[in-house]
Motif scaffolding. Structure first.
Motif, PDB file in Angstrom:
ATOM      1  N   SER A 259       0.841  -1.197   0.000  1.00  0.00           N
ATOM      2  CA  SER A 259       0.000   0.000   0.000  1.00  0.00           C
ATOM      3  C   SER A 259       0.874   1.244   0.000  1.00  0.00           C
ATOM      4  O   SER A 259       0.436   2.327  -0.370  1.00  0.00           O
ATOM      5  CB  SER A 259      -0.896   0.013   1.246  1.00  0.00           C
ATOM      6  OG  SER A 259      -0.102   0.051   2.422  1.00  0.00           O
ATOM      7  N   MET A 269       7.311  -2.305   4.072  1.00  0.00           N
ATOM      8  CA  MET A 269       6.902  -2.742   5.407  1.00  0.00           C
ATOM      9  C   MET A 269       6.568  -1.566   6.325  1.00  0.00           C
ATOM     10  O   MET A 269       6.366  -1.731   7.513  1.00  0.00           O
ATOM     11  CB  MET A 269       8.010  -3.594   6.041  1.00  0.00           C
ATOM     12  CG  MET A 269       8.250  -4.888   5.279  1.00  0.00           C
ATOM     13  SD  MET A 269       9.270  -6.064   6.180  1.00  0.00           S
ATOM     14  CE  MET A 269      10.783  -5.154   6.340  1.00  0.00           C
ATOM     15  N   ASP A 274      -1.900  -2.841   5.442  1.00  0.00           N
ATOM     16  CA  ASP A 274      -2.105  -2.648   4.013  1.00  0.00           C
ATOM     17  C   ASP A 274      -3.607  -2.855   3.792  1.00  0.00           C
ATOM     18  O   ASP A 274      -4.389  -2.382   4.601  1.00  0.00           O
ATOM     19  CB  ASP A 274      -1.235  -3.622   3.211  1.00  0.00           C
ATOM     20  CG  ASP A 274       0.249  -3.318   3.398  1.00  0.00           C
ATOM     21  OD1 ASP A 274       0.720  -2.346   2.814  1.00  0.00           O
ATOM     22  OD2 ASP A 274       0.925  -4.040   4.161  1.00  0.00           O
TER      23      ASP A 274
HETATM   24 CA    CA Z   1       3.130  -3.091   3.304  1.00  0.00          CA
END
Ligand code: CA
Ligand code: K7E
Ligand code: CUA
Length: 639
Positions: A259, A269, A274
């Motif tokens: 995302s 990360m 997400d």
């Molecule tokens: Ca992610």
């Protein structure tokens, strides 16, 4: 012999070491901030204790000589590019179906028939397939087709299950790397849903080489399953990983791990959550019908915008925040839930599909209100499968376990009830990705067998050098407790498999002469006035030489092919044998030419006769006591 002089057996490394936590300290887990992953180890089992445990299983994996398996398994061949057919529970390999690779036994990638199917992408010799799925009617496997993705070259292929050959292949335009692939289940498989994984600039013509600024996106793709043509594409925010469809025909959902729209590991990360993107197939179809779509340069496929604009949702998508870098997306066979597997979160998120109408209608302030449970299952949940009795089975990559959990209990726990939803954790060897229970993607999920596809086999098999096999383990799930019954080494790398009951797959034994698989070749023969079932003829057409011959054990219809150096030679062979299993081959020595011709099949291959002299050809499928004598010669006059 004293112990000291006993030859060291490198095959038998001590098994008393912790066999589960071996990845715990590697970069994989520490990069994910989960360096403590190895900490959960349970009692270590020896080889002997695994064998003893297998004997307690209710169902035997033993299939006696001459007996048939109860299930077909279709295995992805991973970056090897093929599909493999296994019998379950024996785990015997029955067949290999070349798809995104080249196969010297069948001539896949060499014959004219296979090159026509592969189209432009025949120039690629590699593939990376992950997700094999069987076509459905009303939520049940109908045994017609199997579809599979190619991440490496952004393709989707279809296999006809009556002949177990690939019959269609397309390259998906406007995206890079098809990963997640699932089929519409209801009312039937009209669409193949496929995720474009990587975000790319649009247009991707070199004017913008930065994936973090400017116009950039990836897309959710739908392919018309019958025509094998693009149906539509939907632009999304973030990227796309895995997908699945529901049992109403209205929704599909996909996980997104990026995302952040990042290009590096740390960036991908960054967010604690997400999302799962839900696609409203009805709304998409309505917009296409109304002509409300765009097309991108170079391809006529309708493209819709499913991205949020200024925080406002598009009519085609909803984004449901879930933790963290989710991976697998699985629909429960009762049709109630989409389950997103948390990967970097120890949780899975259970989305109630009946709330999605409300989500699209704006009923919920927070899209997370469609989540009805988020059970904590263990470290590294990747994929969930089902037994049709209300249990989920989730792979825990970091824990090297499969966890069996009660979906209803997890929902009650989410609502505050004190209830234990975990039923059992079983060690697997090692680091599982997908798992797949018998008939699990259909209404018929029967909870009998579970295959767990482990990414590492480490010490489970005789050594094969630095490159180890994977380990696909068979687990009996028919009882209260999961029982591991079989270790199945496999070659790089079957991400996923699907199990169907043998009554659902109906292969034919002998080709039908009017099969569309070689219809184009038959049409060419007709133009040349050739009756394939009778004639043995050589036709010269400029520097093109067309050889039409029959084969019947143990002889080719033509044993001398005269031609001139530089000629383009097409050899078309029709196998007149009517006896099941009498396959012939055609292999021309020193020319890279080889193909299969099964009973009543027509196959053809085109090559340049570039070397003067005598060149033998022979039948390379053992067909008769005089198989060695089934030969002929290409006689090439120097130019
Ligand atoms: Ca992610
Ligand atoms: Cu490897 Cu389905 Cu491509 Cu998960 S995927 S493990
Ligand atoms: Cu024909 Cu061997």
């Amino acid at each position: 012999m004293s112990d000291k002089n006993k030859p060291q057996d490198s095959q038998d490394a001590p098994v008393s070491l912790s066999r589960r936590g071996f990845l715990g300290a590697t970069a994989i887990t520490s990069a994910a901030g989960l360096a403590g992953a190895a900490g959960l180890s349970s009692a270590v089992m020896t080889r002997e204790s695994w064998a003893a445990a297998a004997k307690e299983a209710r169902n035997s994996a033993h299939v006696a000589p001459g007996e048939l398996d109860e299930y077909y398994g279709f295995w992805s061949g991973g970056h090897q590019g093929e599909v493999r057919v296994l019998g379950i529970p024996s785990m015997r390999e029955l067949m290999r179906i070349p798809v995104f690779n080249t196969d010297s036994a069948t001539g896949w990638g060499i014959t004219n028939e296979s090159k026509r199917i592969m189209g432009d992408s025949a120039k690629f010799h590699n593939g990376d397939c992950h997700h094999p799925h069987i076509s459905m009617t009303d939520g049940r496997y109908d045994g017609k087709y199997l579809f599979i993705n190619d991440k490496a070259n952004t393709r989707i292929a279809r296999i006809r299950l009556d002949i177990m050959k690939c019959d269609k292949m397309i390259t998906v335009p406007n995206v890079q790397a098809i990963h997640g692939l699932r089929l519409q289940k209801v009312p039937h498989t009209k669409y193949v849903f496929a995720n474009g994984e990587f975000i790319i600039p649009h247009p991707n013509d070199g004017t913008n080489l930065d994936v973090t600024s400017g116009e950039r996106y990836t897309m959710f793709n739908a392919v018309d399953a019958e025509k094998m043509e693009m149906a539509f594409q939907v632009m999304v925010d973030g990227n796309l990983d895995n997908t699945d469809a529901d049992y109403t025909g209205k929704y599909a959902a996909a996980t997104c791990y990026n995302s952040e729209g990042a290009v590096d590991l740390g960036g991908m990360m960054r967010n604690e959550r997400d999302w799962v993107v839900v696609f409203n197939v009805e709304a998409i179809e309505a917009a296409i019908k109304a002509g409300k779509f765009v097309t991108l340069p170079g391809h006529p496929v309708p493209v819709l915008d499913g991205r949020k604009k200024d925080g406002k949702d598009s009519p085609f998508t909803r984004y449901i925040p879930v933790p963290k870098n989710p991976h697998g997306l699985n629909t429960s066979p009762d049709g109630k839930y989409f389950i997103a597997n948390g990967k970097l979160s120890p949780t899975v998120s259970v989305i109630e599909i009946s709330r999605l109408d409300g989500l699209f209608a704006g009923k919920y302030q927070d899209p997370r209100e469609v989540i009805v449970a988020e059970p904590e299952l263990g470290l590294g949940p990747l994929h969930t499968t089902f037994d049709g009795r209300g249990n989920g089975y989730t792979t825990l990559f970091l824990d090297s376990q499969v966890v069996k959990w009660d979906i209803d209990a997890a929902i009650r726990a989410y609502n505050g009830e004190k209830v234990n939803y975990i039923k059992q954790k079983l060690d697997v060897q090692y680091q599982p990705g997908h798992n797949h229970a018998s008939l699990t993607e259909s209404r018929d999920a029967d909870g009998k067998w579970l295959v767990v596809l482990c990414k590492f086999s480490k010490d489970r098999f005789l050594l094969t050098g630095p490159l180890h096999p994977e380990n696909d383990q068979l687990i009996d799930i028919s009882g209260e407790e999961m029982k591991l019954v079989h270790d199945g080494p496999t070659y790089a790398e079957p991400h996923d498999c699907i199990l169907a009951h043998r009554s659902q797959i109906k292969p034919i034994k002998i080709w039908k002469r009017d099969d569309p698989y070689f219809a184009d070749t038959v049409a060419m023969a007709k133009k040349d006035g050739v009756k394939l079932e009778e004639d043995n003829k050589i036709i010269r057409d400029g520097n093109k030489v067309r050889v039409y011959m029959t084969s019947m054990a143990p002889a080719f219809g033509i044993t001398e092919i005269p031609c001139k150096q530089g000629d383009e030679v097409t050899v078309t062979i029709t196998n007149l044998d009517m006896i099941e299993d009498v396959t012939h081959g055609f292999c021309l020595v020193n020319h890279g030419v080889s193909m299969e011709i099964s009973p009543q099949q027509t196959s053809s291959v085109t090559f340049i006769a570039d070397k003067p002299g005598v060149h033998w050809y022979y039948c390379n499928w053992f067909c008769h006591a005089l198989h060695m004598e089934m030969v002929g010669r290409l006689l090439v006059e120097p130019a």
